[in-house]
Design a protein around this motif. Structure first.
Motif, PDB file in Angstrom:
ATOM      1  N   ALA A   9       0.843  -1.298  -0.033  1.00 43.88           N
ATOM      2  CA  ALA A   9      -0.171  -0.094   0.068  1.00 43.88           C
ATOM      3  C   ALA A   9       0.829   1.375   0.105  1.00 43.88           C
ATOM      4  CB  ALA A   9      -1.039  -0.008   0.962  1.00 43.88           C
ATOM      5  N   LEU A  10       2.020   1.072   0.715  1.00 45.64           N
ATOM      6  CA  LEU A  10       2.825   2.253   0.762  1.00 45.64           C
ATOM      7  C   LEU A  10       3.534   2.467  -0.634  1.00 45.64           C
ATOM      8  CD1 LEU A  10       4.103   4.597   2.681  1.00 45.64           C
ATOM      9  CD2 LEU A  10       5.921   2.735   3.172  1.00 45.64           C
ATOM     10  N   TRP A  11       3.894   1.566  -1.097  1.00 49.89           N
ATOM     11  CA  TRP A  11       4.705   1.495  -2.480  1.00 49.89           C
ATOM     12  C   TRP A  11       3.794   2.058  -3.598  1.00 49.89           C
ATOM     13  CZ3 TRP A  11       6.078  -3.058  -6.027  1.00 49.89           C
ATOM     14  CH2 TRP A  11       6.888  -2.660  -7.204  1.00 49.89           C
ATOM     15  N   CYS A  12       2.512   1.501  -3.681  1.00 51.58           N
ATOM     16  CA  CYS A  12       1.485   2.080  -4.383  1.00 51.58           C
ATOM     17  C   CYS A  12       1.044   3.440  -4.316  1.00 51.58           C
ATOM     18  CB  CYS A  12       0.520   1.165  -4.425  1.00 51.58           C
ATOM     19  SG  CYS A  12       0.599  -0.765  -4.881  1.00 51.58           S
ATOM     20  N   SER A  13       0.996   3.881  -3.045  1.00 50.45           N
ATOM     21  CA  SER A  13       0.824   5.432  -2.831  1.00 50.45           C
ATOM     22  C   SER A  13       1.792   6.390  -3.207  1.00 50.45           C
ATOM     23  CB  SER A  13       0.254   5.347  -1.323  1.00 50.45           C
ATOM     24  OG  SER A  13      -0.949   4.618  -1.434  1.00 50.45           O
ATOM     25  N   VAL A  14       3.004   6.017  -2.637  1.00 48.38           N
ATOM     26  CA  VAL A  14       4.042   7.111  -2.578  1.00 48.38           C
ATOM     27  C   VAL A  14       4.729   6.938  -4.050  1.00 48.38           C
ATOM     28  CG1 VAL A  14       6.441   7.350  -1.627  1.00 48.38           C
ATOM     29  CG2 VAL A  14       4.754   6.614  -0.303  1.00 48.38           C
ATOM     30  N   ASP A  15       4.823   5.770  -4.679  1.00 47.40           N
ATOM     31  CA  ASP A  15       5.432   5.657  -6.084  1.00 47.40           C
ATOM     32  C   ASP A  15       4.648   5.004  -6.947  1.00 47.40           C
ATOM     33  OD1 ASP A  15       7.327   5.730  -8.033  1.00 47.40           O
ATOM     34  OD2 ASP A  15       8.836   4.694  -7.060  1.00 47.40           O
ATOM     35  N   PRO A  16       3.311   5.496  -7.492  1.00 45.72           N
ATOM     36  CA  PRO A  16       2.464   4.693  -8.029  1.00 45.72           C
ATOM     37  C   PRO A  16       2.863   4.810  -9.697  1.00 45.72           C
ATOM     38  CG  PRO A  16       1.688   7.024  -7.843  1.00 45.72           C
ATOM     39  CD  PRO A  16       2.927   6.799  -6.883  1.00 45.72           C
ATOM     40  N   ALA A  17       3.820   5.505 -10.144  1.00 44.31           N
ATOM     41  CA  ALA A  17       4.567   5.208 -11.576  1.00 44.31           C
ATOM     42  C   ALA A  17       5.491   4.009 -11.536  1.00 44.31           C
ATOM     43  CB  ALA A  17       5.455   6.712 -11.925  1.00 44.31           C
ATOM     44  N   SER A  18       6.060   3.720 -10.662  1.00 40.84           N
ATOM     45  CA  SER A  18       7.051   2.647 -10.492  1.00 40.84           C
ATOM     46  C   SER A  18       6.073   1.404 -10.451  1.00 40.84           C
ATOM     47  CB  SER A  18       8.280   2.697  -9.959  1.00 40.84           C
ATOM     48  OG  SER A  18       7.959   2.277  -8.669  1.00 40.84           O
ATOM     49  N   THR A  19       5.142   1.493  -9.503  1.00 38.08           N
ATOM     50  CA  THR A  19       4.585   0.190  -9.065  1.00 38.08           C
ATOM     51  C   THR A  19       3.677  -0.169 -10.384  1.00 38.08           C
ATOM     52  OG1 THR A  19       4.180   1.273  -7.043  1.00 38.08           O
ATOM     53  CG2 THR A  19       2.873  -0.546  -7.253  1.00 38.08           C
ATOM     54  N   SER A  20       2.919   0.849 -10.842  1.00 38.99           N
ATOM     55  CA  SER A  20       2.064   0.414 -12.190  1.00 38.99           C
ATOM     56  C   SER A  20       2.849  -0.092 -13.050  1.00 38.99           C
ATOM     57  CB  SER A  20       1.264   1.777 -12.379  1.00 38.99           C
ATOM     58  OG  SER A  20       1.902   2.768 -12.735  1.00 38.99           O
ATOM     59  N   ARG A  21       4.104   0.541 -13.412  1.00 38.26           N
ATOM     60  CA  ARG A  21       4.774   0.092 -14.486  1.00 38.26           C
ATOM     61  C   ARG A  21       5.255  -1.426 -14.250  1.00 38.26           C
ATOM     62  NH1 ARG A  21       7.380   4.626 -14.723  1.00 38.26           N
ATOM     63  NH2 ARG A  21       9.044   3.927 -13.339  1.00 38.26           N
ATOM     64  N   SER A  22       5.631  -1.612 -13.113  1.00 34.73           N
ATOM     65  CA  SER A  22       6.164  -3.067 -12.691  1.00 34.73           C
ATOM     66  C   SER A  22       4.891  -3.961 -13.127  1.00 34.73           C
ATOM     67  CB  SER A  22       6.473  -3.241 -11.368  1.00 34.73           C
ATOM     68  OG  SER A  22       5.598  -3.179 -10.349  1.00 34.73           O
ATOM     69  N   VAL A  23       3.738  -3.770 -13.199  1.00 37.99           N
ATOM     70  CA  VAL A  23       2.538  -4.858 -13.179  1.00 37.99           C
ATOM     71  C   VAL A  23       1.897  -4.559 -14.742  1.00 37.99           C
ATOM     72  CG1 VAL A  23       2.219  -5.429 -10.966  1.00 37.99           C
ATOM     73  CG2 VAL A  23       0.917  -3.405 -11.887  1.00 37.99           C
ATOM     74  N   GLY A  24       2.629  -3.573 -15.440  1.00 39.71           N
ATOM     75  CA  GLY A  24       2.301  -3.385 -16.995  1.00 39.71           C
ATOM     76  C   GLY A  24       1.079  -2.389 -17.088  1.00 39.71           C
ATOM     77  N   PHE A  25       0.873  -1.706 -16.117  1.00 40.58           N
ATOM     78  CA  PHE A  25      -0.162  -0.541 -16.098  1.00 40.58           C
ATOM     79  C   PHE A  25       0.312   0.686 -16.421  1.00 40.58           C
ATOM     80  CE2 PHE A  25      -3.210  -1.918 -12.501  1.00 40.58           C
ATOM     81  CZ  PHE A  25      -3.697  -3.089 -13.382  1.00 40.58           C
ATOM     82  N   THR A  26      -0.387   1.551 -17.462  1.00 39.07           N
ATOM     83  CA  THR A  26      -0.043   2.787 -17.726  1.00 39.07           C
ATOM     84  C   THR A  26      -1.100   3.843 -17.032  1.00 39.07           C
ATOM     85  OG1 THR A  26       0.897   2.278 -19.733  1.00 39.07           O
ATOM     86  CG2 THR A  26       0.466   4.586 -19.612  1.00 39.07           C
ATOM     87  N   LEU A  27      -0.641   4.593 -16.346  1.00 39.71           N
ATOM     88  CA  LEU A  27      -1.508   5.565 -15.551  1.00 39.71           C
ATOM     89  C   LEU A  27      -1.781   6.813 -16.396  1.00 39.71           C
ATOM     90  CD1 LEU A  27       0.026   5.658 -11.958  1.00 39.71           C
ATOM     91  CD2 LEU A  27      -1.624   4.143 -12.802  1.00 39.71           C
ATOM     92  N   GLN A  28      -3.171   6.742 -16.352  1.00 43.07           N
ATOM     93  CA  GLN A  28      -3.559   8.050 -17.153  1.00 43.07           C
ATOM     94  C   GLN A  28      -3.798   9.217 -16.219  1.00 43.07           C
ATOM     95  OE1 GLN A  28      -4.038   8.268 -20.390  1.00 43.07           O
ATOM     96  NE2 GLN A  28      -3.205   6.215 -20.498  1.00 43.07           N
ATOM     97  N   PRO A  29      -3.434  10.583 -16.420  1.00 43.73           N
ATOM     98  CA  PRO A  29      -3.577  11.689 -15.609  1.00 43.73           C
ATOM     99  C   PRO A  29      -4.869  11.672 -14.929  1.00 43.73           C
ATOM    100  CG  PRO A  29      -2.283  12.378 -17.351  1.00 43.73           C
ATOM    101  CD  PRO A  29      -2.635  10.564 -17.697  1.00 43.73           C
TER     102      PRO A  29
END
Length: 131
Positions: free
Chosen positions: A17-37
């Motif tokens: 939860a901390l990793w996803c909240s603090v560094d969502p760009a790297s977390t999402s990238r590591s599982v194949g997500f592209t975050l839309q603004p």
């Protein structure tokens, strides 16, 4: 043993939860997500930050309230059983799965099998395994 196992699982969820909240760009990238603004970032924060925080709290709950251990263990079995079911379906349906996703799958299977084992075969004073 159940409380220790749940505490470990709970701490893992708090860290996620901390990793996803603090560094969502790297977390999402590591599982194949592209975050839309905007909406995409908000959804990722809520589901991957908020839901994992909630699960972490549920699994840590038996540390301060022993009588909810069985409840938290059953929640752990249900949550991870569903994750295993859908993760396995995803492996059958989709191609080009990244190594991080396989790592998550191993963790989910491990948590599911251990929690199921403790739930079904753990020692309880005078209780049957599923009580």
């Amino acid at each position: 043993m159940a409380r220790l196992f749940l505490a470990i699982v709970g701490l893992v969820y708090l860290l996620l939860a901390l990793w996803c909240s603090v560094d969502p760009a790297s977390t999402s990238r590591s599982v194949g997500f592209t975050l839309q603004p905007g909406s995409g970032q908000s959804e990722f924060l809520v589901i991957y930050g908020g839901l994992e925080l909630a699960l972490g709290i549920i699994f840590l709950w038996p540390l301060w309230q022993r009588e909810v251990t069985r409840y938290a263990l059953v929640v752990c079995v249900i949550v991870h059983g569903c994750l295993v079911l859908f993760r396995t379906a995803g492996f059958l349906i989709f191609a080009d799965i990244a190594s991080m996703t396989y790592s998550l799958a191993v963790g989910e299977w491990l948590i599911f099998l251990v929690s199921l084992g403790i739930c079904c075969f753990g020692k309880k004073s005078g209780a049957t395994p599923l009580q």
